[in-house]
Design an enzyme around this catalytic site. Structure first.
Site, PDB file in Angstrom:
ATOM      1  CG  ASP A  59       9.479   8.316  -5.248  1.00  0.00           C
ATOM      2  OD1 ASP A  59       8.766   8.054  -4.255  1.00  0.00           O
ATOM      3  OD2 ASP A  59      10.695   8.031  -5.299  1.00  0.00           O
ATOM      4  CG  ASN A  86      -4.169   3.295  -0.864  1.00  0.00           C
ATOM      5  OD1 ASN A  86      -4.474   2.478  -0.022  1.00  0.00           O
ATOM      6  ND2 ASN A  86      -3.438   2.979  -1.945  1.00  0.00           N
ATOM      7  CE1 TYR A 157       2.462   1.221   7.547  1.00  0.00           C
ATOM      8  CE2 TYR A 157       1.707  -0.265   9.282  1.00  0.00           C
ATOM      9  CZ  TYR A 157       1.469   0.429   8.110  1.00  0.00           C
ATOM     10  OH  TYR A 157       0.247   0.332   7.488  1.00  0.00           O
ATOM     11  CE  LYS A 161       0.003   3.761   7.457  1.00  0.00           C
ATOM     12  NZ  LYS A 161      -0.519   4.546   6.305  1.00  0.00           N
ATOM     13  CB  THR A 192      -2.168  -5.364  -0.851  1.00  0.00           C
ATOM     14  OG1 THR A 192      -1.303  -5.271   0.304  1.00  0.00           O
ATOM     15  CG2 THR A 192      -3.562  -4.873  -0.484  1.00  0.00           C
TER      16      THR A 192
END
Length: 268
Positions: A59, A86, A157, A161, A192
Site C-alpha cells: 500500500d 504510475n 488532485y 499533480k 481505466t
C-alpha cells in the site's frame, strides 16, 4: 524499433490494472525484468507471470512501502534502471471527481498528496542510489493535464499533480549530469478503472448529467473535456510513450512533459 531495454530492471507502481498493467506488459515484451507494485494482484497481472515478473503487494500510502519495493528490485534482480511512478488518482476508498474547493477537507487533502506526491518522493528517494550504482536510469512520473489546467473540480488532485511536475523538473536538473533522466506524462481521461468501475467517475458524472455511464465515456466526457480525438485515451497508448521514455533511445530527453491526453490541453 529496438528500444534497447532487454535485461534492464524496472519498478512499476499501480501495476495491477489500467495503465500500470499495460506498462508492465509492454516492458516485459521488451525483455525488461519488472517489479510490479500494487495493493493486490489481479488475474490479468498474474497471467503475465514468469521469471521476469515479480509482484510486490504494498500500500503506497504506507511511508515505508516505496523503499521496500525498490529494495526488492535490487535484491531479486540485482539493481534498478527504470522507475515508473504510475500509481495515483483517487486514494484508496475515494471516488473522483469531487466538485468545488470546499468539498475536500484536511484529511482529503492529506490523503491526496500522500498518494499522488509523497509516495513518488519516497520512491524516487529510494531509487536514485540504486540507479546511480548502475550508472544512470530513467524515471517516468505519470501526471495529469489538470496540473496545467486547474478548475473547480478535483482541486486537491490537480494541486498534487502540479507539485509532481515541479518535482520532476527539479530532479531532472539535479540528476541529469549523473545519468538519470526524469520526465512526466500529462494525461487526459484514460479508460481505466477510475472511470469504468461502479461508483467511478463515469457514474458520478452520469448522475450529475442525468445520463448513463456508457454515454459519459463515449460522448459526454469527451465533449465536456473538449477532447480533440472525441474519445478517451487507451492505457496502451500511455504505455507506449512510457516505454520510449524509459529507453536509451530517449537519451537526450529529460525534464520534459509529454501530453497523452486526446487533445485535452489546448494551450501553447
Amino acid at each position: 524499433m529496438d528500444l534497447q531495454l532487454s535485461g534492464r530492471v524496472a519498478v512499476v507502481t499501480g501495476a495491477s490494472k489500467g495503465i500500470g498493467l499495460a506498462v508492465t506488459r509492454t516492458l516485459l515484451d521488451e525483455g525488461v525484468r519488472v517489479v510490479a507494485a500494487s495493493r493486490k494482484s489481479t488475474p490479468e497481472l498474474a497471467a503475465l507471470g514468469g521469471a521476469n515478473l515479480l509482484h510486490v503487494p504494498v500500500d503506497l500510502m504506507d511511508p515505508e512501502a516505496p523503499g521496500q519495493v525498490v529494495a526488492r528490485a535490487v535484491a531479486e534482480f540485482g539493481g534498478l534502471d527504470i522507475l515508473v511512478n504510475n500509481a495515483g488518482g483517487p486514494p484508496p476508498g475515494v471516488s473522483l471527481p469531487r466538485f468545488g474547493f470546499l468539498t475536500p477537507d484536511d484529511a482529503d487533502w492529506r490523503a491526496m498528496f500522500e498518494f499522488n506526491l509523497f509516495s513518488v518522493v519516497r520512491a524516487v528517494r529510494a531509487a536514485i542510489p540504486a540507479m546511480l550504482a548502475r550508472g544512470g536510469g530513467s524515471i517516468v512520473n505519470v501526471s495529469s493535464g489538470g496540473a496545467k489546467l486547474p478548475a473547480p473540480m478535483n482541486v486537491d488532485y490537480n494541486a498534487a499533480k502540479a507539485g509532481l511536475n515541479n518535482l520532476t523538473k527539479a530532479l531532472s536538473e539535479e540528476f541529469a549530469p549523473q545519468g538519470i533522466r526524469v520526465n512526466t506524462l500529462s494525461l487526459g481521461p484514460v479508460r481505466t478503472a477510475w472511470w469504468t468501475e461502479e461508483g467511478g467517475a463515469a457514474d458520478i458524472i452520469a448522475a450529475q448529467a442525468g445520463t448513463d455511464r456508457d454515454s459519459v465515456m463515449n460522448s459526454v466526457a469527451p465533449e465536456m473535456m473538449k477532447l480533440s480525438t472525441g474519445r478517451l485515451v487507451e492505457p496502451q497508448e500511455v504505455a507506449d510513450v512510457i516505454a520510449l521514455l524509459a529507453s536509451p533511445r530517449s537519451a537526450s530527453t529529460t525534464g520534459a512533459d509529454f501530453a497523452v491526453d486526446a487533445g485535452f490541453l489546448k494551450e501553447i
